[in-house]
Scaffold this active site. Structure first.
Site, PDB file in Angstrom:
ATOM      1  CB  CYS A  93     -21.292   3.404 -21.560  1.00 54.12           C
ATOM      2  SG  CYS A  93     -22.062   1.847 -22.019  1.00 54.12           S
ATOM      3  CG  HIS A 140     -17.001 -16.053 -15.405  1.00 55.43           C
ATOM      4  ND1 HIS A 140     -17.788 -15.968 -14.282  1.00 55.43           N
ATOM      5  CD2 HIS A 140     -17.564 -15.234 -16.315  1.00 55.43           C
ATOM      6  CE1 HIS A 140     -18.800 -15.140 -14.521  1.00 55.43           C
ATOM      7  NE2 HIS A 140     -18.685 -14.678 -15.741  1.00 55.43           N
ATOM      8  CB  SER A 144     -20.919  -0.908 -18.465  1.00 57.45           C
ATOM      9  OG  SER A 144     -21.877  -0.111 -19.167  1.00 57.45           O
TER      10      SER A 144
END
Lengths: 108, 108
Positions: A80, A65, A60
């Site tokens: 996953c 940020h 995934s």
């Protein structure tokens, strides 16, 4: 089913949060130590400050940020098929010298 | 403060979920319609199936991971400074012909 960790870091080193090269390496290290497979990654440096970046994984993604002006970083580790997402979170937290953090775990 | 929407889509069109070009356009359309600023994006096509992609935004990011074999997609719309994140979610949901969905809104 996947595990999505939403990690908010506070009191981080502003210089580190503003260092695109360091953030790039950090994402790579986190994925590597969590035994995830990196497919691709992109980062962006804002002016005067802030870095944003995402690593696409076979499992995934990890995103970050940063807001050096407030010492904050928002990190997502969504996997996953990996049991080591928490390790990735810990590495990012430690390398950015976070004073405080909170984390939310969502199964999706 | 940012708004993070975790959108899980079910019963989507498997062909659409497996179409990397469509997913790329979808991410771009969602960002555009939500008046977000696209900085960069990357996608990856898995074999035999599945697409993963992320758009880096000036306002944070949109990511998607698809599983055509089960008709599922996991979407994140994380924005700081945009009020239109819900529009981005709606566009993605509609364009993938989702039969059902759930959404979680986290302020971070």
């Amino acid at each position: 089913m996947g595990d999505h960790y939403l990690l908010n870091l506070f009191g981080c080193d502003p210089d580190k949060l503003n260092d695109e090269k360091l953030i790039k390496k950090l994402l790579h290290d986190a994925a590597y130590c969590a035994k995830m497979t990196v497919l691709n990654f992109i980062t962006h440096k804002f002016y005067p400050q802030g870095v944003t970046g995402v690593v696409l994984l076979a499992e995934s993604h990890i995103s970050i940020h940063t807001w050096p002006e407030t010492g904050k970083a928002a990190v997502d580790v969504y996997t996953c098929g990996s049991n080591d997402a928490v390790i990735a979170c810990s590495i990012i937290r430690a390398q950015l010298d976070a004073v405080d953090y909170n984390i939310e775990h969502i199964v999706r």
